[in-house]
Scaffold this active site. Structure first.
Site, PDB file in Angstrom:
ATOM      1  N   TYR A 150       0.649  -1.192  -0.112  1.00  0.00           N
ATOM      2  CA  TYR A 150      -0.024   0.031  -0.093  1.00  0.00           C
ATOM      3  C   TYR A 150       0.759   1.139   0.099  1.00  0.00           C
ATOM      4  CZ  TYR A 150      -3.955  -3.141   0.514  1.00  0.00           C
ATOM      5  OH  TYR A 150      -4.806  -3.958   0.052  1.00  0.00           O
ATOM      6  N   PHE A 433      -9.272  -5.259  10.259  1.00  0.00           N
ATOM      7  CA  PHE A 433     -10.486  -4.799   9.582  1.00  0.00           C
ATOM      8  C   PHE A 433     -10.289  -5.112   8.135  1.00  0.00           C
ATOM      9  CE2 PHE A 433      -8.613  -0.655  10.190  1.00  0.00           C
ATOM     10  CZ  PHE A 433      -9.053  -0.056   8.920  1.00  0.00           C
TER      11      PHE A 433
HETATM   12  C1  LIG Z   1      -2.401  -8.160  -3.163  1.00  0.00           C
HETATM   13  C2  LIG Z   1      -3.262  -8.484  -4.221  1.00  0.00           C
HETATM   14  C3  LIG Z   1      -4.814  -7.564  -3.724  1.00  0.00           C
HETATM   15  C4  LIG Z   1      -2.772  -7.880  -5.508  1.00  0.00           C
HETATM   16  O1  LIG Z   1      -3.692  -7.549  -6.583  1.00  0.00           O
HETATM   17  P1  LIG Z   1      -3.067  -7.464  -7.915  1.00  0.00           P
HETATM   18  O2  LIG Z   1      -4.305  -7.227  -8.859  1.00  0.00           O
HETATM   19  O3  LIG Z   1      -2.475  -8.678  -8.223  1.00  0.00           O
HETATM   20  O4  LIG Z   1      -2.312  -6.270  -7.939  1.00  0.00           O
HETATM   21  P2  LIG Z   1      -1.748  -5.219  -9.125  1.00  0.00           P
HETATM   22  O5  LIG Z   1      -1.554  -5.915 -10.489  1.00  0.00           O
HETATM   23  O6  LIG Z   1      -2.900  -4.222  -9.064  1.00  0.00           O
HETATM   24  O7  LIG Z   1      -0.541  -4.336  -8.527  1.00  0.00           O
HETATM   25  C5  LIG Z   1      -0.642  -3.270  -8.162  1.00  0.00           C
HETATM   26  C6  LIG Z   1       0.661  -2.975  -7.637  1.00  0.00           C
HETATM   27  O8  LIG Z   1       0.853  -3.494  -6.516  1.00  0.00           O
HETATM   28  C7  LIG Z   1       2.096  -4.581  -6.633  1.00  0.00           C
HETATM   29  N1  LIG Z   1       1.799  -5.583  -5.672  1.00  0.00           N
HETATM   30  C8  LIG Z   1       0.724  -6.397  -6.134  1.00  0.00           C
HETATM   31  N2  LIG Z   1       0.742  -7.473  -4.986  1.00  0.00           N
HETATM   32  C9  LIG Z   1       1.847  -7.223  -4.250  1.00  0.00           C
HETATM   33  C10 LIG Z   1       2.316  -7.670  -3.285  1.00  0.00           C
HETATM   34  N3  LIG Z   1       1.780  -8.915  -2.717  1.00  0.00           N
HETATM   35  N4  LIG Z   1       3.455  -7.350  -2.679  1.00  0.00           N
HETATM   36  C11 LIG Z   1       4.117  -6.292  -3.253  1.00  0.00           C
HETATM   37  N5  LIG Z   1       3.740  -5.514  -4.185  1.00  0.00           N
HETATM   38  C12 LIG Z   1       2.489  -6.125  -4.641  1.00  0.00           C
HETATM   39  C13 LIG Z   1       2.220  -4.897  -8.107  1.00  0.00           C
HETATM   40  O9  LIG Z   1       3.698  -5.136  -8.480  1.00  0.00           O
HETATM   41  C14 LIG Z   1       1.877  -3.586  -8.689  1.00  0.00           C
HETATM   42  O10 LIG Z   1       2.978  -2.561  -8.696  1.00  0.00           O
HETATM   43  P3  LIG Z   1       3.070  -1.136  -9.600  1.00  0.00           P
HETATM   44  O11 LIG Z   1       1.658  -0.871  -9.956  1.00  0.00           O
HETATM   45  O12 LIG Z   1       3.476  -0.168  -8.854  1.00  0.00           O
HETATM   46  O13 LIG Z   1       3.866  -1.579 -10.789  1.00  0.00           O
HETATM   47  C15 LIG Z   1      -3.710  -9.767  -4.659  1.00  0.00           C
HETATM   48  O14 LIG Z   1      -2.542 -10.463  -4.774  1.00  0.00           O
HETATM   49  C16 LIG Z   1      -4.349 -10.570  -3.533  1.00  0.00           C
HETATM   50  O15 LIG Z   1      -5.741 -10.805  -3.502  1.00  0.00           O
HETATM   51  N6  LIG Z   1      -3.640 -11.121  -2.591  1.00  0.00           N
HETATM   52  C17 LIG Z   1      -4.384 -11.891  -1.585  1.00  0.00           C
HETATM   53  C18 LIG Z   1      -5.095 -11.094  -0.526  1.00  0.00           C
HETATM   54  C19 LIG Z   1      -4.183  -9.993  -0.046  1.00  0.00           C
HETATM   55  O16 LIG Z   1      -3.153 -10.054   0.397  1.00  0.00           O
HETATM   56  N7  LIG Z   1      -4.955  -8.913   0.012  1.00  0.00           N
HETATM   57  C20 LIG Z   1      -4.535  -7.510   0.415  1.00  0.00           C
HETATM   58  C21 LIG Z   1      -5.303  -7.301   1.666  1.00  0.00           C
HETATM   59  S1  LIG Z   1      -4.641  -5.928   2.503  1.00  0.00           S
END
Ligand SMILES: CC(C)(COP(=O)(O)OP(=O)(O)OC[C@H]1O[C@@H](n2cnc3c(N)ncnc32)[C@H](O)[C@@H]1OP(=O)(O)O)[C@@H](O)C(=O)NCCC(=O)NCCS
Length: 433
Positions: A150, A433
């Site tokens: 984030y 949350f």
């Molecule tokens: C984390 C999650 C939501 C990312 O979704 P995603 O659609 O693959 O992410 P995006 O393709 O939009 O990536 C957005 C950016 O975040 C980065 N990013 C995504 N997941 C990441 C992770 N786990 N760690 C580090 N960076 C991450 C990407 O590299 C990308 O970077 P950039 O836009 O600066 O180049 C997904 O992997 C997921 O559902 N994980 C399991 C649940 C979870 O952990 N949710 C977060 C809850 S707080």
């Protein structure tokens, strides 16, 4: 203020996702089939076992008032279940003063593994921030599964929590003996008492936000698929000398098979509104017989209990970042909280997403701040992330200067900011949350 439930879906992110053949939309939470599919996608995203009917029904009823967003892929085998989820709502967050600010709480951010790393989370998060900004909210907040995700959206950790592991045989109680009584109660009784106690604590605990029914139902095991785990919960209550409930605790005792004299007591939740309640309940928990280890997660980083036992090293603490915040309106956010000292400075804030960048003359007097745009040279230059980290008073600007995260252009500016911003106790939120 506009209603967050009816605010139209974000046009920019809708267009960005449409380019990939994906549809961004709000879930009609009165539509049982649609909302159930969304909930199942959310649970799958966090690797939580598929919920049974009871949990689904309770969730449908008790989460219906959130802004519930999904992304759908009409070409997927299961086109009803969204490939991404996010949920959001306005919450009161207690800020230094204590005062309270209306913040945008974001949760349930998931993207299906079949659709990961295509920019879906980015589209969702940017849409959430634009929604919050359109609603005039000065701050967005979330708790995070991974601390790497984030920062790119301007968030930073503003409160921390710690997992405690206590060797109860070394942790002889040396804290005060307090009047009042500890009673066993049923988990149902604790469930009834908790909202009111938490409401009072929330009003003064910096970092705490409003809780909701399903949070307490899940915590107390009243709404769960794991009935066995729920049955092992024990509930206690502390009454002060007047018989008023001042503290509640929920715990379970387990792992006694190998050595019956060495069980582990795990504190699920501990809420206290007075020092006496704190001492009484901690003492009770530390002195339970046949227990050698106490574990408690999500506790404050400045937990006083380490000062209330004979051997401080019996209390091992593992801290972690907990609540992340993202300021969306610098003048409004800074005006919303109280301060411990006067200040007259100039800060430059870099905001790559363009919500609230600029140079602001920050003046604090009588515990209140005004931040107005200025052309003056800044004493401190930082990204919105760092200002968001400082916002609740739990992070030191001086430490962020030392870390190279804040550029201090006027010597002493960070220390002066700290004197105004820091709180006497660490800000803390008691749940995820
Ligand atoms: C984390 C999650 C939501 C990312 O979704 P995603 O659609 O693959 O992410 P995006 O393709 O939009 O990536 C957005 C950016 O975040 C980065 N990013 C995504 N997941 C990441 C992770 N786990 N760690 C580090 N960076 C991450 C990407 O590299 C990308 O970077 P950039 O836009 O600066 O180049 C997904 O992997 C997921 O559902 N994980 C399991 C649940 C979870 O952990 N949710 C977060 C809850 S707080």
């Amino acid at each position: 203020m506009k209603s967050f439930t009816t605010l139209p879906i974000d046009a920019q992110s809708t267009a960005a996702l449409a380019q990939h053949g994906l549809t961004l939309g709000l879930v009609d939470t009165t539509d049982r089939t649609a909302f159930t599919a969304w909930l199942r996608a959310d649970h799958r995203g966090f690797h939580i076992a598929a919920a049974g009917d009871e949990v689904i029904s309770a969730s449908l009823e008790k989460l219906a008032n959130c802004r519930t967003t999904g992304v759908w892929d009409s070409t997927a085998h299961d086109a009803v279940t969204p490939v991404a989820t996010v949920s959001s709502w306005t919450t009161r967050m207690t800020v230094p003063g204590p005062r309270e600010v209306e913040a945008w709480a974001i949760s349930s951010v998931t993207v299906a593994p079949t659709h990961r790393r295509k920019g879906i989370a980015r589209a969702l998060l940017e849409a959430e921030l634009r929604a919050a900004s359109a609603l005039g909210l000065p701050l967005a907040t979330l708790t995070v599964s991974e601390s790497t995700i984030y920062g790119r959206f301007g968030f930073a950790p503003a409160t921390f929590a710690a997992e405690l592991t206590i060797d109860t045989r070394r942790a002889t109680w040396t804290g005060p003996s307090v009047p009042g009584r500890v009673h066993f109660i049923s988990t149902e009784q604790l469930r009834e008492l908790l909202p009111e106690l938490h409401k009072r604590i929330r009003a003064t605990q910096v970092g705490e936000i409003d809780a909701w029914d399903l949070r307490w139902d899940g915590l107390t095991g009243l709404t769960t698929d794991d009935k066995d785990a729920a049955r092992s919960l024990r509930a206690i209550r502390y009454d002060d000398v007047d018989g008023t409930v001042r503290g509640l605790a929920l715990y379970r005792v387990s792992d006694g098979a190998a050595d019956f004299a060495a069980h582990t007591l795990t504190v699920s939740y501990l809420a206290t509104e007075t020092d006496e309640a704190y001492a009484a309940l901690w003492r009770f928990l530390l002195e339970v017989d046949l227990v050698s280890t106490l574990k408690a997660a999500d506790r404050p980083v400045d937990e006083p209990v380490m000062w209330q036992v004979a051997d401080m090293r019996a209390v091992r603490r593992a801290p972690y970042d907990h609540v992340w915040t993202r300021i969306l309106d610098v003048p409004a956010a800074l005006a919303s909280r109280g301060y411990a000292a006067a200040l007259d400075t100039v800060i430059n804030v870099v905001d790559d997403l363009g919500f609230t960048p600029g140079t602001f003359a920050l003046t604090i007097s009588n515990g209140s701040a005004t931040a107005v745009p200025t052309d003056a040279a800044p004493a401190l230059v930082m990204r919105i992330n760092e200002l968001s980290a400082l916002y609740l008073g739990g992070v030191s600007a001086s430490a962020l200067v030392a870390a190279g995260r804040i550029d201090e252009r006027e010597p002493g500016a960070a220390a002066a900011l700290d004197a105004a911003f820091r709180t006497s106790r660490a800000p803390w939120l008691s749940f995820w949350f």
